[in-house]
Design an enzyme around this catalytic site. Sequence first.
Site, short mmCIF file in Angstrom:
data_model
loop_
_atom_site.label_atom_id
_atom_site.label_comp_id
_atom_site.label_asym_id
_atom_site.label_seq_id
_atom_site.Cartn_x
_atom_site.Cartn_y
_atom_site.Cartn_z
N ASP A 240 0.84 -1.21 0.00
CA ASP A 240 0.00 0.00 0.00
C ASP A 240 0.87 1.26 0.00
O ASP A 240 0.53 2.27 -0.60
CB ASP A 240 -0.90 0.04 1.25
CG ASP A 240 -2.12 -0.87 1.12
OD1 ASP A 240 -2.35 -1.42 0.04
OD2 ASP A 240 -2.83 -1.01 2.14
N ARG A 268 11.43 18.12 -36.61
CA ARG A 268 11.24 17.23 -37.75
C ARG A 268 10.24 17.82 -38.75
O ARG A 268 9.13 18.20 -38.36
CB ARG A 268 10.73 15.88 -37.23
CG ARG A 268 10.35 14.89 -38.29
CD ARG A 268 11.58 14.31 -38.94
NE ARG A 268 11.24 13.20 -39.81
CZ ARG A 268 12.10 12.69 -40.69
NH1 ARG A 268 13.30 13.19 -40.81
NH2 ARG A 268 11.73 11.68 -41.44
N GLN A 279 -2.03 18.14 -37.29
CA GLN A 279 -2.99 17.79 -36.22
C GLN A 279 -2.78 16.37 -35.70
O GLN A 279 -2.98 16.10 -34.51
CB GLN A 279 -4.42 17.93 -36.74
CG GLN A 279 -4.99 19.30 -36.46
CD GLN A 279 -6.49 19.34 -36.65
OE1 GLN A 279 -7.09 18.39 -37.11
NE2 GLN A 279 -7.09 20.46 -36.31
N GLU A 363 5.43 -5.00 -8.39
CA GLU A 363 4.65 -4.52 -7.22
C GLU A 363 3.16 -4.81 -7.40
O GLU A 363 2.30 -4.04 -6.98
CB GLU A 363 4.93 -3.05 -6.92
CG GLU A 363 6.39 -2.85 -6.53
CD GLU A 363 6.60 -1.95 -5.33
OE1 GLU A 363 5.65 -1.64 -4.63
OE2 GLU A 363 7.77 -1.59 -5.11
N1 CAA Z 1 -3.78 -4.02 4.22
C1 CAA Z 1 -3.95 -4.80 5.32
N2 CAA Z 1 -4.48 -6.04 5.25
C2 CAA Z 1 -4.84 -6.51 4.04
C3 CAA Z 1 -4.69 -5.77 2.86
C4 CAA Z 1 -4.13 -4.46 2.98
N3 CAA Z 1 -3.96 -3.68 1.91
N4 CAA Z 1 -5.13 -6.49 1.82
C5 CAA Z 1 -5.56 -7.64 2.31
N5 CAA Z 1 -5.39 -7.66 3.66
C6 CAA Z 1 -5.77 -8.71 4.60
C7 CAA Z 1 -7.28 -8.98 4.49
O1 CAA Z 1 -8.01 -8.10 5.31
C8 CAA Z 1 -7.38 -10.42 4.96
O2 CAA Z 1 -7.28 -10.43 6.37
P1 CAA Z 1 -8.16 -11.45 7.30
O3 CAA Z 1 -7.63 -12.81 7.06
O4 CAA Z 1 -7.93 -10.96 8.68
O5 CAA Z 1 -9.58 -11.32 6.83
C9 CAA Z 1 -6.08 -11.03 4.42
O6 CAA Z 1 -5.16 -9.95 4.23
C10 CAA Z 1 -6.27 -11.78 3.13
O7 CAA Z 1 -6.77 -10.86 2.17
P2 CAA Z 1 -7.41 -11.34 0.80
O8 CAA Z 1 -8.49 -12.33 1.08
O9 CAA Z 1 -7.78 -10.11 0.03
O10 CAA Z 1 -6.19 -12.11 0.12
P3 CAA Z 1 -6.05 -12.80 -1.31
O11 CAA Z 1 -5.37 -14.09 -1.13
O12 CAA Z 1 -7.37 -12.80 -2.02
O13 CAA Z 1 -4.98 -11.86 -2.08
C11 CAA Z 1 -4.16 -9.99 -3.33
C12 CAA Z 1 -5.09 -10.53 -2.23
C13 CAA Z 1 -4.44 -8.50 -3.32
C14 CAA Z 1 -4.42 -10.56 -4.70
C15 CAA Z 1 -2.66 -10.25 -2.93
O14 CAA Z 1 -2.34 -11.60 -3.03
C16 CAA Z 1 -1.69 -9.42 -3.76
O15 CAA Z 1 -1.50 -8.23 -3.55
N6 CAA Z 1 -0.99 -10.05 -4.75
C17 CAA Z 1 0.06 -9.38 -5.50
C18 CAA Z 1 1.37 -9.48 -4.80
C19 CAA Z 1 2.37 -8.45 -5.26
O16 CAA Z 1 2.06 -7.27 -5.38
N7 CAA Z 1 3.60 -8.88 -5.49
C20 CAA Z 1 4.66 -8.00 -5.88
C21 CAA Z 1 5.86 -8.21 -5.01
S1 CAA Z 1 7.04 -6.94 -4.98
C22 CAA Z 1 7.81 -6.95 -6.47
O17 CAA Z 1 7.21 -6.73 -7.44
C23 CAA Z 1 9.26 -7.25 -6.54
C24 CAA Z 1 10.19 -6.11 -6.57
O18 CAA Z 1 11.27 -6.26 -6.06
C25 CAA Z 1 9.84 -4.80 -7.20
#
Ligand code: CAA
Length: 382
Positions: A240, A268, A279, A363
Amino acid sequence: MPDFSLTPEQESLRDLARKFARTEMAPHAAEVDRTARFPEEIYRKAYDLGLMNLNVPTEYGGSGLGVFDQCLIVEELAYACGGMTTSIIANCLALEPIILGGTPEQKERFLKPFCAEYQFASFGLTEPSGGSDAGALHTRAQRDGDHYVLDGEKCFITNAPHATLYTVFATVDPSLRHKGITAFVVPRTAQGVIPGKDEDKMGHRASSTGTVRFEGVRVPVANRLGEEGAGFSLAMRTLDQTRTPIGALATGIAQAALDHAAAYSLKRQTFGKPIAQHQAIQMKLANMAQAIHAARLLTWHAAWKIDRGERGTLESSIAKCFASDSALDVANEAIQTFGGYGYMKDYPVEKLLRDAKLTQIYEGANEIQRSVIARELLRAYE
Ligand code: CAA
């Protein structure tokens, strides 16, 4: 009244980043892209200027900036080179779980010595079996007395081959799905930490991306961030915070593309006049400018909200998704404005397209951002 003006401090932060980007990064952007070199000398200068550990509170040796100020800096850096920017800001992603989830003792123990020197940390969430489904991790953390034993592999990890510290997400019990995920701080020196080779990527070639394997790595319980099972929410709260600066990074790439295209269109000539007077080209430039303006404002809004201490899940996904989709479109239109020259590596715009592409993927792929956006907004109708 909402206020879009920057404070004098923000103006000088932006100037600092702009000067560094234009004098230290831009002159080397084409070379490091061509050779896929990791330009340590530039990253070291970024560290010396306080441009690397932007989000770490000053008491632990970082720059102590909020997300809005980070965005100002990141856009400027990305204007010069998206790849270098990715490596420069990766510490923010890797250290954010410690900032959000660490105890005061852990922050003192990990952040202070880390920030006291030029070094890299990596965020270890993604695995070869799937990045989008972050709740389905396979890396295991098995408790053994006052240690956990980590086994598994992470992939597509920014700066992994260079990192001295990893924040690693592993499961204490895969059957629990996200409720088993637990976060750890793992030093590179721990036995069994095995970074892999650098990936050969389409864009962001100045940045390093690799795998890291954990083979029977013993991690003290004192290195666990939060409780067992608290890791998933910590990863989400981290993202986030960090997705909004990716919106800024994409905006910087897009602004560079527009600036190149506009300058070229004035020089150019076709049909007896500069192509800027046709345009067809004006429509392109106008569409590019609108997309960039909207992307920047969405990014600023998400950052503003997060800095107020509010949850910015919806806004950060909107900013990241819109800005990265826009960056790809804008870079594509910049190439089209350059015509055949735009497709050639002697000109700067094809790199921008390759760099923009990754911002739609990392991300959290934009398909994930859209599903986050839909979930968040549907809540209001339940
Ligand atoms: N803040 C706090 N808690 C959160 C949240 C948030 N933004 N989003 C979800 N949660 C909590 C939920 O409330 C839930 O909690 P409870 O069990 O207490 O109810 C729990 O987490 C599970 O949430 P979901 O049911 O929504 O989970 P999901 O399995 O359906 O997955 C998803 C959600 C958003 C798809 C998640 O898996 C996701 O973000 N996936 C993408 C991952 C990602 O961004 N990876 C990139 C890694 S970084 C990178 O790119 C590498 C680099 O080096 C640049």
